[in-house]
Scaffold this active site. Sequence first.
Site, PDB file in Angstrom:
ATOM      1  N   LYS A 132       0.821  -1.226   0.000  1.00 26.78           N
ATOM      2  CA  LYS A 132       0.000   0.000   0.000  1.00 26.78           C
ATOM      3  C   LYS A 132       0.847   1.265   0.000  1.00 26.78           C
ATOM      4  O   LYS A 132       0.600   2.197  -0.771  1.00 26.78           O
ATOM      5  CB  LYS A 132      -0.905   0.019   1.234  1.00 26.78           C
ATOM      6  N   THR A 133       1.834   1.305   0.878  1.00 24.76           N
ATOM      7  CA  THR A 133       2.601   2.532   1.052  1.00 24.76           C
ATOM      8  C   THR A 133       3.395   2.877  -0.203  1.00 24.76           C
ATOM      9  O   THR A 133       3.376   4.030  -0.666  1.00 24.76           O
ATOM     10  CB  THR A 133       3.534   2.399   2.268  1.00 24.76           C
ATOM     11  N   GLU A 148      -3.377   6.480   1.238  1.00 32.27           N
ATOM     12  CA  GLU A 148      -3.300   5.080   1.671  1.00 32.27           C
ATOM     13  C   GLU A 148      -4.478   4.820   2.595  1.00 32.27           C
ATOM     14  O   GLU A 148      -4.852   5.684   3.391  1.00 32.27           O
ATOM     15  CB  GLU A 148      -1.981   4.832   2.401  1.00 32.27           C
TER      16      GLU A 148
END
Length: 462
Positions: free
Chosen positions: A117-118, A161
């Site tokens: 995700k990051t 995010e």
Amino acid sequence: MDLRKEKIHMVGIGGIGMSALAFILVEMGHIVSGSDVQDNDIMKALRRKGVVAGVGHDRSNIKEQDLVVYSSSIRMDNPEILAARERNIPIISRTELLKMIMDGKKKTVAITGTHGKTTTTAMSALLLEEAGLDPTVLIGGESPNFGGNAKFGKSDALVTEVDESDGRFVILKPDYIIISNLEKEHMEYYRDEAHLVDTFRRFLSAQSAKCVVFSRFEDANLKALTRSYGGKAVSFGFSPEADVYGENIKIGVFKIEFDCVCRKKPLGRFTINIPGIHNVSNALAVIALGAELGIDVPVMKEALFRYKNVKRRFDLIGEINGAKIVEDYAHHPTEIKATISAARSLNPKRLITVFQPHRYTRTKSFYKEFSAALAGSDEVILTEVYAASEERIEGASAKNIYEVMAKEDSIPVRLLEKSEITGYLAKKIKEGDIVLILGAGDIGKTAHEAVLYIKSLYARKA
């Protein structure tokens, strides 16, 4: 409720997600205060922005605020939550605050899933920035490209995010959703993998028909979810059956080149200056987003080429006498396996992996899988579990992982106190080694201490 509240207090402000929101609130003109159990660099940066960020949760921190926001790690018996209730101050979760900010934008991109995700968020944000869209950005890590974990943009674009760990994300309604992958995780909240998948199903079913969902083609859970999705679904991956796929991959030293095909149309050669095949998958998700937004291919290529890894994502923090020390946030077996594979692509003479398990629930659920993932190293050093906000669970410890690996006796494995790691590495590492220091807890501090200590030893010998 709206965001016209002037004074906002954030319980758990030092966390990576809460602090990003705090930075944005300050730029929006709010008076922000907050607290956390430990001080950190992000809280110091917030203070430089005028935020009153205290260490320790105390009733006295709640005074005349108009709104109180809490992070997912905060319990409802927290003294500041109780004080806010007594004063009838509205209390909302971090996700509810994020929703308010998102609802004020017209082009919102949400990145979620179990892993990646990051990185995908930071890549996506940089793409929109390079395209001149001036997005508001909220990242679950500190990005060198943005000088931190947040950026306030003046346009209607937002890239964020989205944390799936507590199920609250189902209330969000973005315009574009990237789901990197989906597998068993966060067993402190989800009963099992089926519960996790069903929560994502609820999330997608609540979206507008105009919402575009991007998902990894090779992920079985995502295939099933997007098959039943009523809106537009775009797949990315390594199969020619995907809408957007990569091929002809060439792995270099801290660099990967690949060709990309989008809906049967070749887009040419792309380069990312970070290691790991999993990061090619992340980049393909961003290319799929860019194509949907109508961003020119040269802009996409430049954004991905310029991308720099987020702090604690295969972060080369030191080179000592020909040995590399790399810190990574990997804390799930799949992430550890991917990170070890990325390190192997650099052809080290030896790969020494230090791992601090994160959360007792995760350790209990995955200790056998951790053992298998770590076995890709030449040597493993384990240290005790970082509890996060959890109470100790009997029988869940790093010793579980150690015992499985010691029984298999395939590679050397040691169980050390965190305070012993630096001294051990100082005696152990040699030219050509890569030392991976993995975990989502406070092991990063040990990593930086080790670099400074070992460098000082070599300086004395010189």
